[in-house]
Design a protein around this motif. Structure first.
Motif, PDB file in Angstrom:
ATOM      1  N   UNK A  81       6.873  -9.176   6.043  1.00 31.14           N
ATOM      2  CA  UNK A  81       6.642  -8.029   5.169  1.00 31.14           C
ATOM      3  C   UNK A  81       6.817  -6.750   5.977  1.00 31.14           C
ATOM      4  N   UNK A  82       7.704  -5.889   5.508  1.00 31.69           N
ATOM      5  CA  UNK A  82       7.873  -4.561   6.102  1.00 31.69           C
ATOM      6  C   UNK A  82       7.477  -3.559   5.028  1.00 31.69           C
ATOM      7  N   UNK A 146       9.373  -2.569  11.426  1.00 29.68           N
ATOM      8  CA  UNK A 146      10.265  -3.706  11.156  1.00 29.68           C
ATOM      9  C   UNK A 146      10.043  -4.812  12.190  1.00 29.68           C
ATOM     10  N   UNK A 147       9.966  -4.436  13.452  1.00 27.15           N
ATOM     11  CA  UNK A 147       9.762  -5.442  14.513  1.00 27.15           C
ATOM     12  C   UNK A 147       8.479  -6.230  14.279  1.00 27.15           C
ATOM     13  N   UNK A 161      11.020   0.062   0.773  1.00 24.78           N
ATOM     14  CA  UNK A 161      11.378   1.430   1.141  1.00 24.78           C
ATOM     15  C   UNK A 161      11.395   1.616   2.668  1.00 24.78           C
ATOM     16  N   UNK A 162      12.170   0.835   3.397  1.00 29.32           N
ATOM     17  CA  UNK A 162      12.091   0.891   4.864  1.00 29.32           C
ATOM     18  C   UNK A 162      12.706   2.133   5.493  1.00 29.32           C
ATOM     19  N   UNK A 190      14.670  -6.516  -1.257  1.00 24.62           N
ATOM     20  CA  UNK A 190      14.776  -5.125  -0.815  1.00 24.62           C
ATOM     21  C   UNK A 190      14.445  -4.178  -1.964  1.00 24.62           C
ATOM     22  N   UNK A 191      13.497  -3.267  -1.734  1.00 27.87           N
ATOM     23  CA  UNK A 191      13.216  -2.234  -2.725  1.00 27.87           C
ATOM     24  C   UNK A 191      13.500  -0.870  -2.116  1.00 27.87           C
ATOM     25  N   UNK A 192      14.067   0.009  -2.919  1.00 30.54           N
ATOM     26  CA  UNK A 192      14.384   1.351  -2.441  1.00 30.54           C
ATOM     27  C   UNK A 192      14.669   2.248  -3.627  1.00 30.54           C
ATOM     28  N   UNK A 193      14.452   3.558  -3.433  1.00 33.15           N
ATOM     29  CA  UNK A 193      14.889   4.545  -4.413  1.00 33.15           C
ATOM     30  C   UNK A 193      16.217   5.169  -3.994  1.00 33.15           C
TER      31      UNK A 193
END
Length: 313
Positions: A81-82, A146-147, A161-162, A190-193
């Motif tokens: 999970x990031x 992320x790591x 939203x990384x 992957x989630x993002x705007x």
């Protein structure tokens, strides 16, 4: 392809609010799957239910062919999970943070040390291993985040939203890293705007709104769902209302806007949209400087399907 994640008929209520309304989705092994939705659409609730961080009212969640539950530690050990918010310990160094999160799943010290170093190499933090998070830039913190999420080599990774609030160089590094993780065998949700990121990365996309699926498919399949299939921009001066009306009357045209300098036409499917518009302008004696034709973007799809009204957080 094997089905890694299956959500079937998920219902989640908050008193009178239905956050998820018989929601279903499936993610296949080795793909990057985009989960999109406006604020308040239900995507965060969905992810929290999938990870057994939230109880739900109805439905089933299967991961790696097994039913997910709060005590399914064998499944959880294979998930990374990031989160959107950087979730690291300020009192620990970069190395210590990664080692701590990896140690939640990897108990053998030699294996953990190897995995931690590989995670550091992966996000290019070798020069910062002794730094504490407060000394890192926003982009470096994101890479540390992320790591910490991938050090134990999970098979299914959730990225929420990384790339929020990072510079272009860090964003590019993060996106390249996600592609590399998939190449190494991971499956990504992957989630993002940032719609351009989703277009670049994702094999399939699901758009959720008001707790239900409103569209799902490849990027090309989603684009085919909306009426806008071509955007034509022409630089020309002095168009009169009759000419603009004639363009609007073309069978495939559903909007034409003119600001005194640039004509923007949104058209549906048609083999000769540009030619038909240019012919009208030429017949009227107008000179054209530049003509552009472009296909709709995922952002166009998203706005047409979910609307342009502002959403509450």
């Amino acid at each position: 392809m094997a089905e890694i994640l299956k959500v079937d008929g998920l219902v989640k209520r908050y008193k009178e609010l239905i956050a998820l309304d018989h929601f279903s989705m499936s993610v296949n092994e080795g793909e990057i799957f985009g989960l999109l939705g406006p604020n308040g659409s239900g995507k965060s609730t969905c992810i929290n239910c999938v990870l057994s961080l939230l109880e739900y009212d109805k439905g089933t969640i299967t991961i790696f062919g097994k039913e997910m539950s709060p005590k399914a530690y064998d499944i959880k050990s294979k998930i990374g999970i990031v989160p959107q918010e950087v979730a690291v310990y300020e009192a620990l160094t970069v190395y210590e943070n990664i080692d701590f999160f990896c140690g939640l799943y990897i108990k053998d010290k030699a294996t953990r040390a190897k995995y931690v170093q590989e995670a550091i190499d992966f996000v290019a933090l070798n020069d910062f291993v002794k730094f504490k998070p407060k000394k890192l830039s926003g982009g470096l913190k994101r890479r540390l985040n992320i790591a910490c999420g991938i050090a134990h080599k999970p098979k299914l990774i959730f990225f929420d939203e990384p790339t929020v609030a990072v510079d272009p160089q860090s964003r590019n590094k993060i996106l390249e890293g996600i592609e590399q993780l998939r190449a190494q065998g991971a499956t990504i949700v992957y989630t993002s705007h940032y719609m351009e990121e989703v277009e670049q990365l994702c094999d399939r996309v699901l758009i959720i709104d008001k707790g239900t699926t409103i569209a799902e498919g490849t990027i090309d399949q989603l684009k085919s769902m909306i009426k806008k299939s071509e955007i034509i921009t022409i630089e020309t001066a002095g168009l009169d209302e009759n000419t603009i009306a004639a363009i609007k009357d073309l069978p495939s045209v559903y909007s034409a806007d003119y600001d005194g300098h640039v004509l923007k036409v949104e058209a549906g499917s048609g083999k000769h949209n540009v030619i038909d518009i240019v012919n009208i302008l030429q017949d009227k004696g107008y000179k054209m400087k530049k003509i552009f034709s472009e296909q709709p973007t995922l952002n166009d799809v998203f706005l047409e399907l979910t609307g342009k009204s502002l959403r509450d957080e």
